[in-house]
Motif scaffolding. Sequence first.
Motif, short mmCIF file in Angstrom:
data_model
loop_
_atom_site.label_atom_id
_atom_site.label_comp_id
_atom_site.label_asym_id
_atom_site.label_seq_id
_atom_site.Cartn_x
_atom_site.Cartn_y
_atom_site.Cartn_z
N ALA A 162 49.97 37.73 57.63
CA ALA A 162 48.54 37.67 57.94
C ALA A 162 47.95 39.07 58.04
O ALA A 162 46.82 39.32 57.59
N GLY A 163 48.71 40.01 58.63
CA GLY A 163 48.22 41.39 58.74
C GLY A 163 48.01 42.02 57.38
O GLY A 163 46.98 42.66 57.12
N VAL A 164 49.00 41.83 56.48
CA VAL A 164 48.89 42.42 55.14
C VAL A 164 47.71 41.81 54.37
O VAL A 164 46.91 42.51 53.75
N VAL A 165 47.62 40.47 54.42
CA VAL A 165 46.54 39.81 53.68
C VAL A 165 45.17 40.15 54.29
O VAL A 165 44.18 40.29 53.57
N THR A 166 45.11 40.30 55.62
CA THR A 166 43.86 40.68 56.26
C THR A 166 43.37 42.03 55.77
O THR A 166 42.18 42.21 55.46
N LEU A 167 44.28 42.99 55.69
CA LEU A 167 43.90 44.31 55.20
C LEU A 167 43.41 44.24 53.75
O LEU A 167 42.39 44.84 53.39
N LEU A 168 44.10 43.48 52.94
CA LEU A 168 43.74 43.42 51.52
C LEU A 168 42.49 42.58 51.28
O LEU A 168 41.78 42.80 50.30
N SER A 169 42.24 41.61 52.18
CA SER A 169 41.05 40.77 51.98
C SER A 169 39.76 41.54 52.24
O SER A 169 38.67 41.06 51.92
N ALA A 170 39.89 42.75 52.83
CA ALA A 170 38.72 43.60 53.01
C ALA A 170 38.26 44.22 51.69
O ALA A 170 37.17 44.80 51.61
N LEU A 171 39.11 44.12 50.67
CA LEU A 171 38.72 44.62 49.35
C LEU A 171 37.54 43.83 48.80
O LEU A 171 37.35 42.66 49.16
N PRO A 172 36.76 44.40 47.91
CA PRO A 172 35.74 43.61 47.21
C PRO A 172 36.39 42.42 46.51
O PRO A 172 37.54 42.50 46.05
N ASP A 173 35.66 41.31 46.45
CA ASP A 173 36.24 40.07 45.95
C ASP A 173 36.84 40.24 44.55
O ASP A 173 37.92 39.69 44.26
N GLY A 174 36.18 40.99 43.70
CA GLY A 174 36.69 41.18 42.35
C GLY A 174 38.03 41.88 42.32
O GLY A 174 38.94 41.50 41.58
N GLN A 175 38.19 42.93 43.16
CA GLN A 175 39.45 43.66 43.22
C GLN A 175 40.56 42.79 43.83
O GLN A 175 41.71 42.84 43.38
N PHE A 176 40.21 42.02 44.85
CA PHE A 176 41.22 41.15 45.47
C PHE A 176 41.74 40.13 44.47
O PHE A 176 42.95 39.85 44.40
N ARG A 177 40.84 39.56 43.66
CA ARG A 177 41.26 38.56 42.69
C ARG A 177 42.00 39.18 41.51
O ARG A 177 42.83 38.52 40.88
N THR A 178 41.71 40.45 41.23
CA THR A 178 42.35 41.10 40.08
C THR A 178 43.76 41.58 40.41
O THR A 178 44.72 41.28 39.68
N TRP A 179 43.90 42.33 41.51
CA TRP A 179 45.22 42.90 41.83
C TRP A 179 45.58 42.83 43.32
O TRP A 179 46.76 42.87 43.67
N GLY A 180 44.60 42.68 44.19
CA GLY A 180 44.89 42.73 45.62
C GLY A 180 45.82 41.63 46.09
O GLY A 180 46.67 41.85 46.97
#
Length: 435
Positions: A162-180
């Motif tokens: 949850a901690g790792v995904v929480t940090l990465l979910s702060a990325l813009p939605d496009g970046q999260f869906r592309t590589w985050g």
Amino acid sequence: MRRVALSGLLGTAVEFYDFLVYGTIAALVFGDLFFPGADPAVGTIAAFGTFAAGYVARPLGGIIFGHFGDRLGRKSMMLLTMTLMGSGSFLIGVLPTYGTIGVWAPVLLVALRVVQGIAIGGEWGGATLMIVEHAEHSRSSRRGLWSSFTQLGGPLGSVISAGVVTLLSALPDGQFRTWGWRVPFLLSVVLLAVGLFVRLRVAESPLFTQAKREPLDRTPIVEVLRRPKPVLLAACVGIGAFTSQSLLTGFMISYAVGHGYSRPQVLTAVTVASCAALLVLPVASALSDRVGRRPVVLAGAVLSVVLAFPVLALVNSGSPGLLILALCLGLGVAQSTMYGPLGALLTEMFGTRVRYTGASLGYQAATLVGAGFSPMLASSLLAAYDGSSTPVSLLLCAGGAITALTVWRLRETHTDALDSAAPRAAVPSQARTSS
């Protein structure tokens, strides 16, 4: 004992990290990335279907690794299962999506989930047995407390994921869906390396070494299924804990986001609840060493039933603070009280020469029924009943009720010696004297 306990903790942490990362990412983006063009609800159900595929494979893994664990030893199987788990998670992290390779993307995703499921099917049994059997050999009266280290891997893996995904979910939605979304899967290699380093330094179970001198007339799975009652009871007693765990982690992320919470808010609530579980689990396990496994597991099951509707009502309130409270009560307290003594209880139900097979099969059957199908079933019921939370609460009640009723059919085992090589019969509590 400390080294053995640490090896069990790390192994289960890798297991839950891999599975919960998948459940979280599946709830957030897998419906679009691997099942595009579908209705959003159908895409979510399909994503959770691949989640269930990993659970379907777990009983098979329990049989395979249980057989060789009872024949060849616990340690070698622990090393193999951890390697397969970490490798499967890493490969998911580099898997092309539907937009790149078409239908092969979901096919390969399901295949990797099955490989993970088979590996995880053998992981828990080996890790738990190593701890409990070493504790028995050292004449420790705290088998429940020591075995809680394996159980603690669940919330620890949840906190990390949850901690790792929480940090990465702060990325813009496009970046999260592309590589985050790939990063959490790739990071499993770190946990894998640490876990293997510790496990290579752990000695084989002394109880297994002694019992190996007495050859089995039949293969372990045949020996276990000749008297299937302990396996059936072991499976049923774990259903409540796994139903709660599955519905209040991976599924709850999808549910809460659909009710207006942001992804960081939901992941923060899961993290806080998992931290609460890290405190409750060892307390419940230690208490089971004093008063017995049955009363502690029963208390958790009853509490899960009582809290089922209040927990969903708190989630539906729309308040981030009440969301945290809901998950702390349902996951951090009720589920952890059921789950804490489970490792010691299931290992005490089987003799040494078939313990890996019997305990693994019972545990993994419980995960299949309680956790494997719950998110998919809950998602389907939500779509059928216009988003009403009542079916989800009823699923939580059903899981807790099955565990509570099964506990009444078990005899107490916390004072039993584990040095018997013969299979044990989990007789009803009323027959304790005659047994």
